[in-house]
Design a protein around this motif. Sequence first.
Motif, PDB file in Angstrom:
ATOM      1  N   GLY A  14       0.819  -1.210   0.000  1.00 33.57           N
ATOM      2  CA  GLY A  14       0.000   0.000   0.000  1.00 33.57           C
ATOM      3  C   GLY A  14       0.845   1.250   0.000  1.00 33.57           C
ATOM      4  O   GLY A  14       2.058   1.205   0.200  1.00 33.57           O
ATOM      5  N   MET A  15       0.176   2.369  -0.245  1.00 31.45           N
ATOM      6  CA  MET A  15       0.906   3.636  -0.327  1.00 31.45           C
ATOM      7  C   MET A  15       0.014   4.790   0.107  1.00 31.45           C
ATOM      8  O   MET A  15      -1.209   4.678   0.115  1.00 31.45           O
ATOM      9  CB  MET A  15       1.404   3.868  -1.756  1.00 31.45           C
ATOM     10  N   SER A  16       0.675   5.877   0.446  1.00 31.95           N
ATOM     11  CA  SER A  16      -0.046   7.118   0.690  1.00 31.95           C
ATOM     12  C   SER A  16      -0.402   7.705  -0.659  1.00 31.95           C
ATOM     13  O   SER A  16       0.181   7.327  -1.679  1.00 31.95           O
ATOM     14  CB  SER A  16       0.855   8.101   1.446  1.00 31.95           C
ATOM     15  N   LYS A  17      -1.308   8.641  -0.684  1.00 28.87           N
ATOM     16  CA  LYS A  17      -1.487   9.445  -1.892  1.00 28.87           C
ATOM     17  C   LYS A  17      -0.176  10.190  -2.115  1.00 28.87           C
ATOM     18  O   LYS A  17       0.422  10.690  -1.173  1.00 28.87           O
ATOM     19  CB  LYS A  17      -2.664  10.406  -1.653  1.00 28.87           C
ATOM     20  N   PHE A  18       0.317  10.205  -3.367  1.00 29.16           N
ATOM     21  CA  PHE A  18       1.522  10.973  -3.687  1.00 29.16           C
ATOM     22  C   PHE A  18       1.122  12.401  -4.059  1.00 29.16           C
ATOM     23  O   PHE A  18       0.096  12.609  -4.720  1.00 29.16           O
ATOM     24  CB  PHE A  18       2.276  10.338  -4.855  1.00 29.16           C
ATOM     25  N   GLY A  19       1.945  13.376  -3.656  1.00 24.96           N
ATOM     26  CA  GLY A  19       1.640  14.758  -4.007  1.00 24.96           C
ATOM     27  C   GLY A  19       2.531  15.728  -3.264  1.00 24.96           C
ATOM     28  O   GLY A  19       3.539  15.327  -2.682  1.00 24.96           O
ATOM     29  N   ALA A  20       2.151  16.994  -3.308  1.00 25.41           N
ATOM     30  CA  ALA A  20       2.860  18.028  -2.552  1.00 25.41           C
ATOM     31  C   ALA A  20       2.101  18.199  -1.247  1.00 25.41           C
ATOM     32  O   ALA A  20       1.120  18.939  -1.199  1.00 25.41           O
ATOM     33  CB  ALA A  20       2.918  19.318  -3.350  1.00 25.41           C
ATOM     34  N   HIS A  21       2.510  17.499  -0.204  1.00 25.72           N
ATOM     35  CA  HIS A  21       1.726  17.424   1.028  1.00 25.72           C
ATOM     36  C   HIS A  21       2.213  18.334   2.143  1.00 25.72           C
ATOM     37  O   HIS A  21       1.454  18.633   3.052  1.00 25.72           O
ATOM     38  CB  HIS A  21       1.741  15.990   1.561  1.00 25.72           C
ATOM     39  N   TYR A  22       3.505  18.727   2.097  1.00 26.80           N
ATOM     40  CA  TYR A  22       4.066  19.508   3.201  1.00 26.80           C
ATOM     41  C   TYR A  22       3.437  20.906   3.225  1.00 26.80           C
ATOM     42  O   TYR A  22       3.275  21.492   2.148  1.00 26.80           O
ATOM     43  CB  TYR A  22       5.589  19.616   3.038  1.00 26.80           C
ATOM     44  N   PRO A  23       3.100  21.513   4.348  1.00 32.29           N
ATOM     45  CA  PRO A  23       3.279  21.018   5.724  1.00 32.29           C
ATOM     46  C   PRO A  23       2.076  20.259   6.290  1.00 32.29           C
ATOM     47  O   PRO A  23       2.131  19.822   7.428  1.00 32.29           O
ATOM     48  CB  PRO A  23       3.466  22.323   6.505  1.00 32.29           C
ATOM     49  N   ILE A  24       0.999  20.117   5.476  1.00 36.46           N
ATOM     50  CA  ILE A  24      -0.206  19.441   5.972  1.00 36.46           C
ATOM     51  C   ILE A  24       0.128  18.015   6.430  1.00 36.46           C
ATOM     52  O   ILE A  24      -0.329  17.555   7.468  1.00 36.46           O
ATOM     53  CB  ILE A  24      -1.316  19.397   4.873  1.00 36.46           C
ATOM     54  N   LYS A  25       0.925  17.332   5.590  1.00 34.37           N
ATOM     55  CA  LYS A  25       1.379  15.996   5.975  1.00 34.37           C
ATOM     56  C   LYS A  25       2.895  15.937   5.857  1.00 34.37           C
ATOM     57  O   LYS A  25       3.461  16.459   4.884  1.00 34.37           O
ATOM     58  CB  LYS A  25       0.729  14.928   5.100  1.00 34.37           C
ATOM     59  N   MET A 123       9.721  15.884   0.004  1.00 33.09           N
ATOM     60  CA  MET A 123      10.676  16.744  -0.721  1.00 33.09           C
ATOM     61  C   MET A 123      10.252  18.205  -0.796  1.00 33.09           C
ATOM     62  O   MET A 123      11.063  19.073  -1.086  1.00 33.09           O
ATOM     63  CB  MET A 123      10.864  16.201  -2.146  1.00 33.09           C
ATOM     64  N   THR A 124       8.948  18.466  -0.577  1.00 26.62           N
ATOM     65  CA  THR A 124       8.471  19.840  -0.823  1.00 26.62           C
ATOM     66  C   THR A 124       8.657  20.761   0.383  1.00 26.62           C
ATOM     67  O   THR A 124       8.214  21.897   0.369  1.00 26.62           O
ATOM     68  CB  THR A 124       6.984  19.865  -1.264  1.00 26.62           C
ATOM     69  N   GLU A 125       9.341  20.254   1.428  1.00 26.02           N
ATOM     70  CA  GLU A 125       9.590  21.104   2.597  1.00 26.02           C
ATOM     71  C   GLU A 125      10.607  22.203   2.267  1.00 26.02           C
ATOM     72  O   GLU A 125      10.647  23.236   2.932  1.00 26.02           O
ATOM     73  CB  GLU A 125      10.076  20.250   3.779  1.00 26.02           C
TER      74      GLU A 125
END
Lengths: 420, 141
Positions: A14-25, A123-125
Amino acid sequence: MGKLARRVAIVGAGMSKFGAHYPIKQNRDLWQDALINTIESVDHGVNLQKDVEELYLGNFSADLFNHEAHLAPLMAQLAGINPKPAARIEAACCSSGIAMRYGVLAVASGIHDFVLAGGIETMTEVPTVDVTDSLAAAADTRLEYPAGATFPGLYAAVATAHMHKYGTTEENFFDVAIKNYDNGAENPYAQVQMTIEQVIEGKITKAKKRGLEPPSWNNPYDFLRSESNPYIAYPLRLFDCSLVTDGAACVLLASEDIARKYTDTPIWITGTGQGSDTLALHDRDSLTSFLSARTAAQTAFKMSGLEPKDIQIAEVHDCFTIAELVALEDLGFYKPGEAAAAVSAGETKRDGILPINTSGGLKTKGHPVGATGTAQAVEIFKQMRGIAERNRQVKKDIERALSHNVGGSGASSVVHIYEK
Amino acid sequence: MNNEEFTIKNYFDFFAENKLMGNKCNNCGIMHIPPKKICNKCYGTKLEWIEFSGKGTLQTYSLIGVGARYFVNQGYKIENPYCFGIVQLEEGPCISGHIVGPEGFEQNPKKFKIGMPLKAKFLHVETEGIEPKIDLGFEPI
């Protein structure tokens, strides 16, 4: 020699949804999303705390991206498996492909019956220039970096050499991108879920809203050839590059003795191979092919007893469009210089003879570098069980599949072969 | 030539003397750049410093628009790319370098041709936040 001492199966993935999540996740949140998704994939249920004997965690560079270096014990804690062993494995963009390999080897050796292998990257941090710099740390920072090397730049140098040697064109790269956008549009876990046609429609709508003259692209190639698709590193343009992504992915590996406790349809890993090459591109014999990947593939094929022609579907490391062409040639699916024509002819589309990157690949599913290897295994797991979401399930029974995960500009590679 | 240890620092320190230095294996004759302590071919450990001519040919390249921070700080950007290249030296080994030329050269892909002859040029770089340093560049002959 070269054989697994006993059979090893993936029984959950399984996997998380991939995306630009920082800083929410952030790393720990994405990891838990991936864990929950993995637990839900196990047909007869699993208790991670009780069952998992060790964690192998792939991560390239949380040190540089997030100022977090000692990730594995935390991720083990979140999976409930402390005080059992957990360590991070680093091999640039194939960190979690190699984490999975180490998990396979541990189970095959008999030391464990059930392990968790996963990968994670946020990576988006950091700003884009720091992403570029951090990724460049996977190259030779003493010799390549002062010459200007970036990750796209090194693959662009491979592309230049491939164009010169085989007559490959930018249109050949566009073919790869268009296909992977088509596939990503069908993947609810992908970072970009749009076909190139939908990207174009969006740009036209936006221009009209602003009262501007809408662009007059007649087809995806017109758009991809335009200034709206600038060169990041000539000859590679924006839409030739994978994305900057946050995400996590995991697999649960079980010995043949206990696999059926978890599922009636285990996916057996029958081949695993790994290779290395000179860190610097300039020290290689070939600038158009990766020795590490050819070595990994040969080892994995020999172990499984299969040949390239036996493989029905593959996830390959398309960090750039040129990388997908090189992968298809390194894996032996096509002769050197012949992959581009096959892609143009549609052979690697979902309804083609050899579907490649049905997930959307790194190109559109996204490329959280340390999570990419296990995320490839997640797609293979779904396709082989016939449960890939939306319209991307390949319309044939998949008995034999392959994944190919490359680190840096080809200095590390790992290949896995899967059978039902 | 001298008895300096075959370290990466000594390799770079020769740049200040406009010298591109590597070493040669006394056993099998193969050359390395930068120098190695153990021969990459025969694994012998008796090697000696040699000076490379700096002449070579372009093997491959990329014109990089979204650059490393170090190059962004030197003023390069998407409208003003720089050229990263791999050069095969006439002595045999290959090395990466910043390919430079006259004004506008790096912004024009048509100026570059695989196989074009180049020679080493030591580039004195001064950018924000770092000590002035010398990088290996190449320019057309």
